[in-house]
Design an enzyme around this catalytic site. Structure first.
Site, PDB file in Angstrom:
ATOM      1  N   PRO A   2       0.811  -1.222   0.000  1.00 32.11           N
ATOM      2  CA  PRO A   2       0.000   0.000   0.000  1.00 32.11           C
ATOM      3  C   PRO A   2       0.846   1.275   0.000  1.00 32.11           C
ATOM      4  O   PRO A   2       1.763   1.419   0.796  1.00 32.11           O
ATOM      5  CB  PRO A   2      -0.825  -0.103   1.286  1.00 32.11           C
ATOM      6  N   GLU A   3       0.538   2.169  -0.929  1.00 34.19           N
ATOM      7  CA  GLU A   3       1.153   3.492  -0.972  1.00 34.19           C
ATOM      8  C   GLU A   3       0.037   4.494  -0.681  1.00 34.19           C
ATOM      9  O   GLU A   3      -1.079   4.099  -0.338  1.00 34.19           O
ATOM     10  CB  GLU A   3       1.779   3.740  -2.351  1.00 34.19           C
ATOM     11  N   ARG A 111       2.223 -11.307   6.409  1.00 32.40           N
ATOM     12  CA  ARG A 111       3.681 -11.338   6.622  1.00 32.40           C
ATOM     13  C   ARG A 111       4.109 -10.717   7.945  1.00 32.40           C
ATOM     14  O   ARG A 111       5.287 -10.693   8.266  1.00 32.40           O
ATOM     15  CB  ARG A 111       4.387 -10.665   5.438  1.00 32.40           C
TER      16      ARG A 111
END
Ligand SMILES: [Zn+2]
Length: 273
Positions: A2-3, A111
């Protein structure tokens, strides 16, 4: 990953579902994600606090409480979801907060690289200190950018990723914005010309705004809190297009590695000058 557009999409999705509610319980399953704080201390600190709002700074999510702030950094694979108690929360739940209207805020993160922190005083949120301008809000002049680029020895692409110039740009939108601006990603940041800086000032918010309009980019599993996938991947000009013709000049798009990250650019119209 995500940016800014994806994080903003998440914030817009959860804000109306959380604002005004109080936290009645919290559970954190991966202590490492809270370090140096502990699950017990953070859960206790959150208990009974009311959520005043949710906002974004760069790629960081700030859940503003009365008497504190919960910082959430999604990093690689984190996501937030608001669900009714008892609903299936899916796999990879790493944290949850129970709210006083019978819903829960679930933090999923396959993760477990995401970060959660509680700050009692918003002035002490250390991760915010080194962040640069907000690309969609701060109006900046070429002179201001030139001053920040002077003395920087990095190439412009890795510099765009380090968050100190503008906050919120990641690997995808850095390549896209440099293509729109016709700037060579390998060019030393301090050697950008005035016209290149002026084009970059326009291209960065333009690319991010267009991506936000599409609900962000979904390459693997990004979805907003309502489960909608982003569609900006259909608009890519260079990212993932190595070997394909440039939409502007027809020459092949190249893929190189800079600071361990892939960079995509046009070998024709983004040549170093
Ligand atoms: Zn080209």
């Amino acid at each position: 990953v995500p940016e800014l557009p994806e994080v903003e999409t998440v914030v817009r999705g959860i804000r109306p579902k959380l604002t005004g509610l109080s936290i009645t319980g919290a559970r954190f399953l991966v202590p490492r994600q809270l370090q140096p704080q502990t699950p017990r201390v953070v859960a206790k600190a959150l208990m009974g606090r009311r959520i005043r709002g949710v906002r974004r700074r760069g790629k960081i999510i700030l859940i503003e409480l009365n008497g504190g702030t919960l910082l959430v950094h999604l990093r690689m694979t984190g996501s937030l979801h608001v669900r009714p108690i008892g609903a299936d929360n899916g796999d990879y739940e790493r944290a949850r907060m129970t709210l006083d209207n019978g819903t829960i805020l679930v933090f999923r993160d396959p993760r477990t690289l995401g970060i959660l922190r509680f700050y009692s005083d918003s002035d002490t949120i250390e991760p915010l200190r080194r962040l640069g301008w907000e690309p969609l809000e701060d109006e900046v002049s070429a002179e201001q950018v030139r001053e920040r680029l002077a003395r920087r020895k990095l190439a412009i692409k890795p510099l765009l990723l380090d968050q100190s110039l503008w906050a919120g740009i990641g690997n995808i939108y850095a390549s896209e914005a440099l293509w729109v601006a016709s700037v060579d990603p390998r060019k030393k940041a301090s050697s950008l010309t005035r016209p290149e800086i002026e084009r970059l000032i326009k291209s960065v918010p333009r690319v991010l705004r267009a991506a936000l309009h599409c609900g962000g980019t979904t390459l693997r599993d990004f979805a907003d809190p309502n489960g909608r996938r982003g569609s900006y991947q259909r608009e890519f000009r260079v990212y993932g297009r190595q070997g394909e013709p440039c939409f502007r000049c027809g020459r092949p798009i190249r893929k190189i590695v800079q600071a361990q990250r892939s960079t995509y650019f046009c070998s024709g119209c983004q040549r170093r000058r």
